[in-house]
Write an enzyme that holds these catalytic residues in place. Structure first.
Site, PDB file in Angstrom:
ATOM      1  N   ALA A   1       0.867  -1.184   0.000  1.00 16.75           N
ATOM      2  CA  ALA A   1       0.000   0.000   0.000  1.00 16.75           C
ATOM      3  C   ALA A   1       0.905   1.236   0.000  1.00 16.75           C
ATOM      4  CB  ALA A   1      -0.887  -0.027   1.231  1.00 16.75           C
TER       5      ALA A   1
ATOM      6  N   GLY B   1       0.194  -5.104   0.512  1.00 14.39           N
ATOM      7  CA  GLY B   1      -1.005  -5.012  -0.323  1.00 14.39           C
ATOM      8  C   GLY B   1      -0.819  -5.688  -1.672  1.00 14.39           C
TER       9      GLY B   1
ATOM     10  N   GLU C   1       3.523  -6.059   6.893  1.00 16.14           N
ATOM     11  CA  GLU C   1       2.762  -5.002   7.580  1.00 16.14           C
ATOM     12  C   GLU C   1       3.067  -4.914   9.072  1.00 16.14           C
ATOM     13  OE1 GLU C   1       1.507  -7.085   5.356  1.00 16.14           O
ATOM     14  OE2 GLU C   1       0.025  -6.089   4.085  1.00 16.14           O
TER      15      GLU C   1
ATOM     16  N   GLU D   1      -1.362  -9.220  -1.169  1.00 16.50           N
ATOM     17  CA  GLU D   1      -2.793  -9.467  -0.944  1.00 16.50           C
ATOM     18  C   GLU D   1      -3.574  -9.456  -2.256  1.00 16.50           C
ATOM     19  OE1 GLU D   1      -4.117  -7.914   3.184  1.00 16.50           O
ATOM     20  OE2 GLU D   1      -2.570  -6.551   2.472  1.00 16.50           O
TER      21      GLU D   1
END
Ligand code: NAI
Length: 675
Positions: free
Chosen positions: A69, A115, A140, A118
């Site tokens: 992210a 991210g 994370e 993911e």
């Protein structure tokens, strides 16, 4: 359709497969920023309508797939609702991918993190380049949060709970081979085959991966409480809940909701959006940016080092040589003693085996590391690092001997911990070319390297030294050539206070616990034993000559008795291997209430003094250096940041009280008035 998007490119081939390239417009690496995700959401809506045969996600950039992210977007967040919206936007995109009826596949090279991982997990299949640069993971947790784009929901059923939770709780990354072994990816293939492999999977979709055998049971509601208990115990050792709440919340999330993916998705978002706003995540994000700043201080393209020559193959020189060869340099290592060089090769073998695993790579690294008792490498090297005894005359004689042999532009660096560079440079006809590259022990674990400049050092040479640090994957911190530089200087008063406390009768384990409760990775007594009490004593004595510190007699007494710490089997503690035996604390013992304050305030006070003296350029660099050089509680964001967050006045008042009790070593530095 292609031109409409800034960050994505869509190619549709004759088989009706959609190749969806992420190529973020305004940045070096692909990250899932709000803009990137908004476009992705729109693209996915359009794709559903166009009914493709399959969708393949891949990166348009050479350096990797998706780094995660966009952390920059965390920083301005203030309201829980905004944080939740940010997380849910990512979840929505991943959910849309997971809901596509056609085969979906992530084609991964380079980094695939957070991210990005993911997003790949939302696909039905994953194929990764089996190159050494491929790294996959969910880091994370290192930012004080846990996966939030559905990773906690999708990973455990894919690979089984043990591997899934291990990846998420440690934040470690794995290469393509390991990823294949645990089922994180379906295939690891060389780049030249990967598009063909992707097409094959889409055209003839295999049964998607699921864990086999006993692993299938690990997400079962009857098994989860047992596994969760073990995980909690393990996590608590490294990351106590008061300091690092996210891993504990992740275990709870999985234990409670793993049977209900819809609910788990909601809880995942709620949990991450809470943590993003918390102090731990804010400070760990700060540490992430500090690390980026340190990296940016070394501009790799300034120099192209290929050959490193290290003089002195002892504890430090040997390990520096070993590290440089691991990082791809050709290395010659020189020592007066043959047996020392033999030991270097033995240590190299052990490290390479651990890090490289494959015999071919281990052999290649060993081939790059050459014992050189005659010092032939001096005249061929791009970088010469001196790491002989800490002795002014010995070092000066060596420089006199080698200066004329160096290649014209070669970097000449010393690893000295305590000798002023001005003094050493006296032996050179060109004193401006001497710079310090101060590594820490153990070299393979300590990321920081202090780049030491004296008044004479050419700033260009210092910049080249910082660039070199980046070439060998270390973090450069420019410091002034003043006693102890930054790291040893701030550590020493803290260590000496611990020695004083022990001498006053406080059990060593009680002192250490006070420091680890504060968030230090290791207590000061154990740290002193690990560094070696003789080394501590010599640094303390050198600092004592130039700064106002007293060396506690207790330290001399132990060194005099041959109790040097881990290496002699006895220091403050007695050791079996490197594990200390902790003597029992007498029942009913009540420790003095100010142990942690005494330790930490001496640390903070010295940090303030370094800032005033300009040992480093600014407060952020000081915090960065201290975190990466000493392990100072990362979740507190660094000593100066901690002073400011916990209240300058309050801390200064405490210092005043300690001064009244214990005397002048607690006098507040003048810098406190400026903080
Ligand atoms: P060490 O005693 O383990 O190694 C020194 C090596 O240099 C010995 O193997 C010796 O044979 C060799 N040597 C001495 N004179 C030589 C010469 N003229 N030519 C070739 N080889 C020669 O010492 P250590 O601990 O590795 O320290 C080396 C330097 O690194 C010192 O300047 C020290 O201050 C610095 N340093 C040490 C740290 C530590 O934790 N030990 C940490 C950071 C820096």
């Amino acid at each position: 359709m292609t031109d409409v998007y800034k960050h994505w490119r869509i190619e549709r081939d004759n088989d009706s497969i959609c190749w969806l390239y992420i190529d973020k417009a305004d940045g070096g690496a692909n990250v899932l920023s709000g803009a990137v995700l908004d476009e992705l959401n729109a693209i996915l809506d359009a794709i559903v309508a166009s009914n493709p045969r399959g969708v393949v996600f891949l990166s348009g950039k050479a350096n990797g797939f998706i780094a995660g992210a966009d952390i920059n977007e965390f920083v301005p967040l203030k309201e829980p609702a905004d944080a939740l919206a940010l997380i849910q936007r990512g979840q929505r995109a991943c959910d849309k991918i997971a809901a596509l009826k056609c085969p979906t596949l992530a084609l991964i090279h380079g980094f695939c993190l957070g991210g990005g991982m993911e997003l790949a997990l939302a696909c039905r299949y994953r194929i990764a380049d089996d190159d050494a640069r491929t790294r996959l993971g969910l880091p994370e947790i290192k930012l004080g949060i846990h996966p939030g784009f559905g990773g906690t929901v999708r990973l455990p059923p894919l690979v089984g709970a043990p591997a899934a939770m291990d990846l998420m709780l440690t934040g470690r990354t794995v290469d393509a081979r390991t990823a294949k072994k645990i089922g994180l990816i379906d295939y690891a293939v060389p780049t030249r085959h990967w598009k063909r492999a992707a097409r094959e999977v889409v055209m003839n979709p295999p049964v998607p991966h699921r864990p086999k055998g006993w692993l299938k049971l690990t997400n079962n509601s009857l098994v989860r409480p047992l596994l969760a208990r073990t995980m909690r115990a393990k996590v608590t050792e490294k990351a106590p809940i008061e300091h690092y709440p996210a891993p504990h919340a992740l275990i709870n999330l999985w234990q409670k909701y793993a049977d209900d993916p819809v609910r788990m998705m909601q809880e995942e978002a709620a949990s991450v959006s809470r943590f993003v706003l918390g102090d731990t995540a804010r400070n760990l994000v700060r540490v992430f940016f500090l690390q980026e700043r340190l990296k940016s201080l070394g501009k790799k393209d300034m120099i192209a080092p290929r050959h490193v020559h290290v003089i002195g193959g002892g504890v430090m020189g040997g390990d520096i040589a070993i590290w440089c060869a691991l990082q791809g340099m050709r290395v010659t290592v020189q020592d007066r003693k043959h047996e020392t060089l033999a030991k270097v090769i033995k240590r190299a073998h052990a490290l390479y085996k651990k890090r490289l695993k494959q015999p071919r790579l281990i052999q290649a690294a060993l081939d790059r590391l050459m014992p050189d008792d005659k010092g032939v490498g001096v005249s061929r090297a791009d970088v010469v690092i001196e790491a002989i005894f800490e002795d002014i005359l010995a070092k000066q004689n060596l420089y006199r001997d080698i200066e004329s042999k160096l290649k014209p532009g070669a970097l000449l660096a010393t690893n000295t911990s305590s000798i002023p560079l001005e003094l050493l440079a006296e032996a050179l006809t060109k004193p401006e070319r001497l710079v310090g590259l101060h590594f820490f022990n153990p070299v393979a674990q300590m990321q920081l390297v202090e780049i030491v400049s004296s008044k004479l050092t050419d700033p260009e040479v210092a910049r080249q030294a910082a660039a070199f640090a980046r070439h060998i994957d270390r973090l450069p911190l420019p410091v002034k050539s003043s006693p102890g530089f930054l790291v040893n200087r701030v550590l020493m008063p803290y260590l000496l206070e611990a020695v004083t406390l022990e001498w006053e009768g406080v059990p060593a384990s009680v002192i250490d616990k006070a420091a680890t409760d504060f968030g230090m990775p290791m207590g000061p007594i154990r740290l002193a034993d690990t560094v070696g009490l003789d080394i501590c004593l010599s640094v303390a004595e050198i600092l004592a000559q130039r700064l106002d510190v007293d060396v506690p007699p207790r330290l001399r007494e132990l060194v005099g008795a041959g109790r040097l710490g881990v290496k002699s089997g006895q220091g403050f503690y007695t050791y079996h291997g490197d594990k200390p035996q902790m003597p029992r604390v007498k029942p009913g013992y009540v420790p003095p209430p100010d142990i942690a304050e005494r330790l930490i305030l001496r640390f903070l006070n010295e940090a303030a003094a370094c800032l005033r003296e300009g040992v480093v350029a600014d407060a952020d660099l000081l915090d960065a250096g201290v975190i990466f050089g000493t392990g100072f509680a990362p979740f507190r964001g660094g000593p100066i940041h901690y002073i400011q967050e916990s209240g300058v006045e309050a801390q200064r008042r405490k210092l005043g009280e300690l001064e009244e009790h214990y005397g002048k070593r607690f006098v507040a530095d003048a810098e406190w008035a400026e903080l």
